[in-house]
Enzyme design. Structure first.
Site, PDB file in Angstrom:
ATOM      1  N   THR A 184       7.773  35.797  61.165  1.00  9.92           N
ATOM      2  CA  THR A 184       9.070  35.689  61.825  1.00  9.92           C
ATOM      3  C   THR A 184      10.287  35.734  60.913  1.00  9.92           C
ATOM      4  OG1 THR A 184       8.657  33.316  61.934  1.00  9.92           O
ATOM      5  CG2 THR A 184       8.185  34.601  63.879  1.00  9.92           C
ATOM      6  N   LYS A 231       4.578  34.929  53.560  1.00  8.25           N
ATOM      7  CA  LYS A 231       5.183  36.202  53.962  1.00  8.25           C
ATOM      8  C   LYS A 231       6.041  36.803  52.855  1.00  8.25           C
ATOM      9  CE  LYS A 231       5.565  34.047  58.473  1.00  8.25           C
ATOM     10  NZ  LYS A 231       6.506  33.594  59.507  1.00  8.25           N
ATOM     11  N   GLY A 254       9.841  40.256  51.144  1.00 12.78           N
ATOM     12  CA  GLY A 254       9.544  39.440  52.310  1.00 12.78           C
ATOM     13  C   GLY A 254       9.451  40.321  53.534  1.00 12.78           C
ATOM     14  N   SER A 260      12.797  36.863  63.946  1.00 12.02           N
ATOM     15  CA  SER A 260      13.353  36.275  65.160  1.00 12.02           C
ATOM     16  C   SER A 260      14.384  35.202  64.872  1.00 12.02           C
ATOM     17  CB  SER A 260      12.214  35.693  66.012  1.00 12.02           C
ATOM     18  OG  SER A 260      11.524  34.691  65.284  1.00 12.02           O
ATOM     19  N   CYS A 315      14.934  28.287  66.345  1.00 11.79           N
ATOM     20  CA  CYS A 315      14.020  29.353  66.757  1.00 11.79           C
ATOM     21  C   CYS A 315      12.618  28.790  66.956  1.00 11.79           C
ATOM     22  CB  CYS A 315      14.000  30.466  65.707  1.00 11.79           C
ATOM     23  SG  CYS A 315      12.833  31.792  66.081  1.00 11.79           S
ATOM     24  N   THR A 326       9.826  29.837  64.398  1.00 13.34           N
ATOM     25  CA  THR A 326      10.057  29.546  62.986  1.00 13.34           C
ATOM     26  C   THR A 326       9.782  28.074  62.737  1.00 13.34           C
ATOM     27  OG1 THR A 326      11.793  31.238  62.882  1.00 13.34           O
ATOM     28  CG2 THR A 326      11.752  29.609  61.119  1.00 13.34           C
TER      29      THR A 326
END
Length: 232
Positions: free
Chosen positions: A38, A70, A96, A175, A209, A212
């Site tokens: 995300t 990530k 990333g 997101s 979010c 997240t």
């Protein structure tokens, strides 16, 4: 009359799938949930570049993994540890990704190949990767976005094959990216280094979010000779 025949055929042959049914099945399979990473944030300030990402991987409404990494470092790195006890790198390139995990790793491998082909030329490597992204039939179907950074430049590679450079040294994807980006821009003129700005901004994103979390992964680059404000 045509409508009656069509209606009769669908009900007289229950094992026969109409074209509408086929398209519904096809669309459902195409929209099946896939694995997603995300929020990624990159902050460049003074003598440091910090890239931070959350650890959540989701598949539809299901949290698959809370501590995925990530962010990757490409190329050599050296240095000690930062204030949080995490590895602090000097040199190299940090990447990333957000979006489909498998697609992101495919693009990451392509980027590594371009960096081998054009060493120490991150911008050119990203442009060459973007060319392939837009023209290659396979790459055009990949659903991922990348942020890449070295000591000289930070770039975002979008899902459309665009290469973007931020005007203020802050980039985000995913997101929760808009929340992290807004928070980082609000903090950029405060007496905080890049890592602290990124950490506070990601904390804001994790609270806003739902995709997240607050298990952050960090990679940093220390710039030996940062440009002065007059040179930017």
């Amino acid at each position: 009359m045509t409508n009656r025949v069509a209606h009769y055929n669908r009900h007289a042959h229950p094992g026969f799938a109409s074209s509408d049914t086929y398209h519904n099945i096809h669309n459902a399979s195409a929209s099946a949930p896939s694995w997603h990473g995300t929020t990624i944030l990159c902050v460049r300030k003074d003598d440091k570049v910090c890239m931070m990402g959350d650890g959540m991987v989701s598949m539809g409404n299901l949290v698959v993994k809370p501590n995925a990494k990530k962010i990757r470092r490409i190329g050599p790195s050296s240095g000690g540890k930062n204030a949080a006890g995490e590895k602090d790198g000097v040199g190299g390139t940090i990447v990333g990704f957000a979006g489909s995990t498998a697609d992101a790793f495919t693009l990451l491998e392509r980027l590594e190949g371009k960096l081998d082909e054009y060493p120490n030329q991150l911008a050119r490597s990203c442009v060459e990767l973007a060319k392939g992204w837009r023209t290659d039939k396979y790459l055009r179907r990949l659903e991922a976005s990348l942020i890449v950074a070295d000591a000289t430049v930070s770039l975002e590679l979008t899902g459309n094959g665009d290469v973007l450079e931020s005007h203020d040294g802050i980039l985000s994807v995913g997101s929760g990216g808009p929340y992290a980006l807004a928070a980082a821009r609000a903090l950029i003129d405060q007496p905080l280094d890049a890592e602290e700005i990124a950490r506070r901004a990601m904390q804001v994103a994790s609270e806003m979010c739902v995709y997240t979390n607050d298990q952050f992964m960090i990679e940093t680059i220390t710039i030996d000779n940062p440009p002065k404000d007059d040179d930017k």
